[in-house]
Design a protein around this motif. Structure first.
Motif, PDB file in Angstrom:
ATOM      1  N   ALA A   1      42.978  33.028 -30.990  1.00 24.50           N
ATOM      2  CA  ALA A   1      41.699  33.038 -31.683  1.00 24.50           C
ATOM      3  C   ALA A   1      41.590  34.408 -31.454  1.00 24.50           C
ATOM      4  O   ALA A   1      41.083  34.517 -32.311  1.00 24.50           O
ATOM      5  CB  ALA A   1      40.227  31.976 -31.141  1.00 24.50           C
ATOM      6  N   TRP A   2      41.399  35.362 -30.424  1.00 25.06           N
ATOM      7  CA  TRP A   2      41.087  36.822 -30.257  1.00 25.06           C
ATOM      8  C   TRP A   2      42.136  37.618 -30.952  1.00 25.06           C
ATOM      9  O   TRP A   2      41.603  38.258 -31.676  1.00 25.06           O
ATOM     10  CB  TRP A   2      41.222  37.044 -28.648  1.00 25.06           C
ATOM     11  CG  TRP A   2      41.018  38.225 -28.106  1.00 25.06           C
ATOM     12  CD1 TRP A   2      39.641  39.261 -28.214  1.00 25.06           C
ATOM     13  CD2 TRP A   2      42.152  39.665 -27.426  1.00 25.06           C
ATOM     14  NE1 TRP A   2      39.834  39.978 -27.577  1.00 25.06           N
ATOM     15  CE2 TRP A   2      41.219  40.419 -27.123  1.00 25.06           C
ATOM     16  CE3 TRP A   2      43.297  39.957 -27.579  1.00 25.06           C
ATOM     17  CZ2 TRP A   2      41.978  41.748 -27.583  1.00 25.06           C
ATOM     18  CZ3 TRP A   2      43.498  40.308 -27.548  1.00 25.06           C
ATOM     19  CH2 TRP A   2      42.578  41.398 -27.018  1.00 25.06           C
ATOM     20  N   LEU A   3      43.124  37.097 -31.717  1.00 27.54           N
ATOM     21  CA  LEU A   3      44.067  37.440 -31.848  1.00 27.54           C
ATOM     22  C   LEU A   3      43.999  37.697 -33.436  1.00 27.54           C
ATOM     23  O   LEU A   3      44.005  39.062 -34.397  1.00 27.54           O
ATOM     24  CB  LEU A   3      46.126  37.509 -31.754  1.00 27.54           C
ATOM     25  CG  LEU A   3      45.864  37.959 -30.254  1.00 27.54           C
ATOM     26  CD1 LEU A   3      47.621  37.482 -29.766  1.00 27.54           C
ATOM     27  CD2 LEU A   3      45.738  40.024 -30.591  1.00 27.54           C
ATOM     28  N   ALA A   4      43.624  36.673 -33.556  1.00 25.12           N
ATOM     29  CA  ALA A   4      42.528  36.069 -35.315  1.00 25.12           C
ATOM     30  C   ALA A   4      42.077  36.848 -35.604  1.00 25.12           C
ATOM     31  O   ALA A   4      41.637  37.409 -37.289  1.00 25.12           O
ATOM     32  CB  ALA A   4      43.266  35.109 -35.590  1.00 25.12           C
ATOM     33  N   THR A   5      41.175  37.138 -35.070  1.00 26.97           N
ATOM     34  CA  THR A   5      39.279  37.439 -35.346  1.00 26.97           C
ATOM     35  C   THR A   5      39.437  39.559 -34.658  1.00 26.97           C
ATOM     36  O   THR A   5      38.410  40.266 -35.322  1.00 26.97           O
ATOM     37  CB  THR A   5      38.352  36.930 -34.744  1.00 26.97           C
ATOM     38  OG1 THR A   5      38.701  37.185 -32.784  1.00 26.97           O
ATOM     39  CG2 THR A   5      38.422  35.670 -34.635  1.00 26.97           C
ATOM     40  N   GLY A   6      40.535  39.985 -34.124  1.00 30.74           N
ATOM     41  CA  GLY A   6      40.425  40.897 -33.911  1.00 30.74           C
ATOM     42  C   GLY A   6      41.200  42.340 -35.028  1.00 30.74           C
ATOM     43  O   GLY A   6      41.377  41.944 -36.036  1.00 30.74           O
TER      44      GLY A   6
ATOM     45  N   VAL B   1      45.326  29.004 -27.301  1.00 29.87           N
ATOM     46  CA  VAL B   1      44.371  28.891 -28.252  1.00 29.87           C
ATOM     47  C   VAL B   1      42.366  29.778 -28.053  1.00 29.87           C
ATOM     48  O   VAL B   1      43.105  30.819 -29.234  1.00 29.87           O
ATOM     49  CB  VAL B   1      43.552  27.362 -27.923  1.00 29.87           C
ATOM     50  CG1 VAL B   1      42.444  26.751 -29.230  1.00 29.87           C
ATOM     51  CG2 VAL B   1      44.808  26.254 -28.624  1.00 29.87           C
ATOM     52  N   ALA B   2      42.663  30.272 -26.795  1.00 32.10           N
ATOM     53  CA  ALA B   2      41.566  31.908 -26.944  1.00 32.10           C
ATOM     54  C   ALA B   2      42.435  32.792 -27.568  1.00 32.10           C
ATOM     55  O   ALA B   2      41.869  33.204 -27.529  1.00 32.10           O
ATOM     56  CB  ALA B   2      41.181  31.699 -25.369  1.00 32.10           C
ATOM     57  N   LEU B   3      43.299  33.247 -26.763  1.00 30.93           N
ATOM     58  CA  LEU B   3      44.686  33.925 -27.237  1.00 30.93           C
ATOM     59  C   LEU B   3      44.577  34.937 -28.591  1.00 30.93           C
ATOM     60  O   LEU B   3      44.432  35.524 -29.434  1.00 30.93           O
ATOM     61  CB  LEU B   3      45.787  34.158 -26.034  1.00 30.93           C
ATOM     62  CG  LEU B   3      46.583  35.540 -26.719  1.00 30.93           C
ATOM     63  CD1 LEU B   3      46.294  36.569 -26.031  1.00 30.93           C
ATOM     64  CD2 LEU B   3      47.957  35.062 -25.591  1.00 30.93           C
TER      65      LEU B   3
END
Length: 57
Positions: free
Chosen positions: A52-57, A48-50
């Motif tokens: 979310a990081w890819l979605a915001t980056g 989930v963290a990965l």
């Protein structure tokens, strides 16, 4: 059936010996599933963290 057949369940001494065996008095415990559950939770959090990081980056 032969005439001299003896029913083992009818023998009290044999039954008591059977019930006092270590297998009958101490059943094997199932291994704990807690490490598996904790590991799965960690994997879910990392994924989930990965995402979310890819979605915001």
């Amino acid at each position: 059936m032969p005439e001299n057949y003896t029913d083992p369940s009818g023998n009290t001494e044999a039954f008591r010996a059977f019930t006092q065996t270590p297998e009958a008095t101490a059943p094997a415990e199932a291994p704990s599933r807690l490490p598996l559950i904790i590991g799965a939770a960690v994997v879910v959090v990392v994924v989930v963290a990965l995402v979310a990081w890819l979605a915001t980056g």
